[in-house]
Design a protein around this motif. Sequence first.
Motif, PDB file in Angstrom:
ATOM      1  N   ARG A  22      -8.235 114.583 109.286  1.00 30.27           N
ATOM      2  CA  ARG A  22      -8.440 116.041 109.255  1.00 30.27           C
ATOM      3  C   ARG A  22      -9.738 116.853 108.634  1.00 30.27           C
ATOM      4  O   ARG A  22      -9.886 117.463 108.800  1.00 30.27           O
ATOM      5  N   LEU A  40     -12.891 117.039 110.944  1.00 25.58           N
ATOM      6  CA  LEU A  40     -12.487 118.432 111.317  1.00 25.58           C
ATOM      7  C   LEU A  40     -12.187 119.251 110.598  1.00 25.58           C
ATOM      8  O   LEU A  40     -12.903 120.760 111.135  1.00 25.58           O
ATOM      9  N   ARG A  75     -15.843 120.496 110.075  1.00 24.96           N
ATOM     10  CA  ARG A  75     -16.764 121.156 111.565  1.00 24.96           C
ATOM     11  C   ARG A  75     -16.140 122.155 111.662  1.00 24.96           C
ATOM     12  O   ARG A  75     -16.750 123.087 111.549  1.00 24.96           O
ATOM     13  N   TYR A  76     -15.044 122.977 111.278  1.00 27.42           N
ATOM     14  CA  TYR A  76     -15.030 124.402 111.553  1.00 27.42           C
ATOM     15  C   TYR A  76     -15.252 124.707 110.527  1.00 27.42           C
ATOM     16  O   TYR A  76     -16.375 126.032 110.008  1.00 27.42           O
ATOM     17  N   LEU A  81      -5.097 122.124 113.825  1.00 29.53           N
ATOM     18  CA  LEU A  81      -5.510 121.195 113.116  1.00 29.53           C
ATOM     19  C   LEU A  81      -4.658 119.567 112.725  1.00 29.53           C
ATOM     20  O   LEU A  81      -3.694 120.060 112.568  1.00 29.53           O
ATOM     21  N   LEU A 119      -6.345 116.050 117.545  1.00 25.70           N
ATOM     22  CA  LEU A 119      -7.559 116.939 118.226  1.00 25.70           C
ATOM     23  C   LEU A 119      -8.511 116.066 118.578  1.00 25.70           C
ATOM     24  O   LEU A 119      -8.900 115.626 117.367  1.00 25.70           O
ATOM     25  N   GLU A 124     -13.074 115.963 119.759  1.00 23.86           N
ATOM     26  CA  GLU A 124     -13.719 117.339 119.076  1.00 23.86           C
ATOM     27  C   GLU A 124     -14.172 118.152 120.062  1.00 23.86           C
ATOM     28  O   GLU A 124     -14.369 119.359 120.075  1.00 23.86           O
ATOM     29  N   GLN A 176     -11.877 119.138 122.660  1.00 25.19           N
ATOM     30  CA  GLN A 176     -10.889 120.969 122.012  1.00 25.19           C
ATOM     31  C   GLN A 176     -11.380 121.390 120.753  1.00 25.19           C
ATOM     32  O   GLN A 176     -11.254 123.045 120.952  1.00 25.19           O
ATOM     33  N   GLN A 177     -11.162 120.671 119.907  1.00 24.78           N
ATOM     34  CA  GLN A 177     -11.514 121.824 118.930  1.00 24.78           C
ATOM     35  C   GLN A 177     -12.766 122.710 119.081  1.00 24.78           C
ATOM     36  O   GLN A 177     -12.404 123.679 118.477  1.00 24.78           O
ATOM     37  N   ASP A 178     -14.094 122.079 120.031  1.00 25.03           N
ATOM     38  CA  ASP A 178     -15.254 122.515 120.179  1.00 25.03           C
ATOM     39  C   ASP A 178     -15.050 124.767 121.116  1.00 25.03           C
ATOM     40  O   ASP A 178     -14.962 124.987 121.130  1.00 25.03           O
ATOM     41  N   VAL A 234     -11.892 125.487 120.920  1.00 24.83           N
ATOM     42  CA  VAL A 234     -11.031 126.788 119.883  1.00 24.83           C
ATOM     43  C   VAL A 234     -11.886 127.606 119.040  1.00 24.83           C
ATOM     44  O   VAL A 234     -11.831 128.195 119.292  1.00 24.83           O
TER      45      VAL A 234
END
Length: 374
Positions: free
Chosen positions: A259, A262, A265-266, A351, A355, A357, A359-361, A363
């Motif tokens: 967590r 991530l 990264r945000y 979050l 999740l 990376e 998928q996060q990218d 988002v």
Amino acid sequence: MYIPYGTQSISEEDIQAVVKVLRSDYLTTGPVVKEFEEKVAAYTGAKYAVAVSSGTAALHAACFAAGIKEGDEVITSPFTFAASANCVLYCGAEVVFADIDRKTYNISPEEIEKKITPCTKALIPVHYAGQPCDMDAIYGIAGKHNLAVIQDAAHALGADYKGKRIGKMPGMAVLSFHPVKHITTGEGGMVLTDNEKYYQRLLLFRSHGITRDHSLLHRDGGGWYYEQQALGYNYRITDIQCALGISQMDRLDSFISRRRLLAGRYDEAFKEIKGIITPYQAEGCNSSWHLYTIQVENRKEVFDSLRKAGIGVNVHYIPVYMHPYYRGHGYRDVKCKNAEEVYSHIISLPLYPGLTEEQQDYVIGKVIEAVDEV
Ligand SMILES: *Cc1c(COP(=O)(O)O)cnc(C)c1O
């Protein structure tokens, strides 16, 4: 593809741990409940832990243990899930909302001071998104006015405040094990405390107010004898659920570091973007990152466009007193300026440990796109 804002991580070991209990002698009130309590107590540094059927039940039990009753006032944050306030109403007491700090979104100690009356009995600070409240100031106020402190730590398992783990502080701290939280038991909750008197009252409350502990009975009524000494509830949690909790605890540290990674990264992705306010981290606080929330100018458009892109964004929280129930029960004129201002801009992004990376990218790209559009 649908990416939720939060979800559980279940391993094969978790499943096997649950199955093992199903094949055992006790499905509830057995040894696995105690084992789970001891494991969480050891992790947080709390002396006692009482596991119950939900975080909401844990809040209710903590209010009971603190002796909250009709005529009392309890101060909490408006910027939280309804349960942080409802538990006060369950006890027949009055909940009083103290506004939040504009930067941390946590309850403001100065605002607490303004709300104190001779009827104030307790404070329920909520560690929003996993970032601890200003606990030194809050304990200072509590000490001065002789108030109980019940931390709503539903977001904050594994968070640290000035080097101290949440759960290892005076009063009580409440955890939730709902699937979106750090670890899950399906439904479940826990109260942590170092106080033996609270501990005994929590045990009573969890099971109808009934005790069989011979040292606590009013008289010796025979081997079968037990007493109901208070009005409690059936707030017990099962061994099936606790087996899942124990197994999840083995991965808690890795869940939290994931967590944190991530969230970092945000932060990195949004730091140059005008029109996005990223979470502020206060001195001495090490958040366990239950939520990653940003503020944007035009929240409605951003929310709708992310939902359309298959991203399960959410809004945490509608200030509690704005709900129709509260408006209709004496809270019509309550206004917490900061909570309302933050509420009108806030949005929670996905979050959770699973999740990826990629998928996060995805988002991140969609968020930047949506913010640009407005
Ligand atoms: C989740 C949550 C609760 C309630 O926990 P449940 O286990 O869902 O009953 C209470 N307070 C806060 C701040 C929460 O996020």
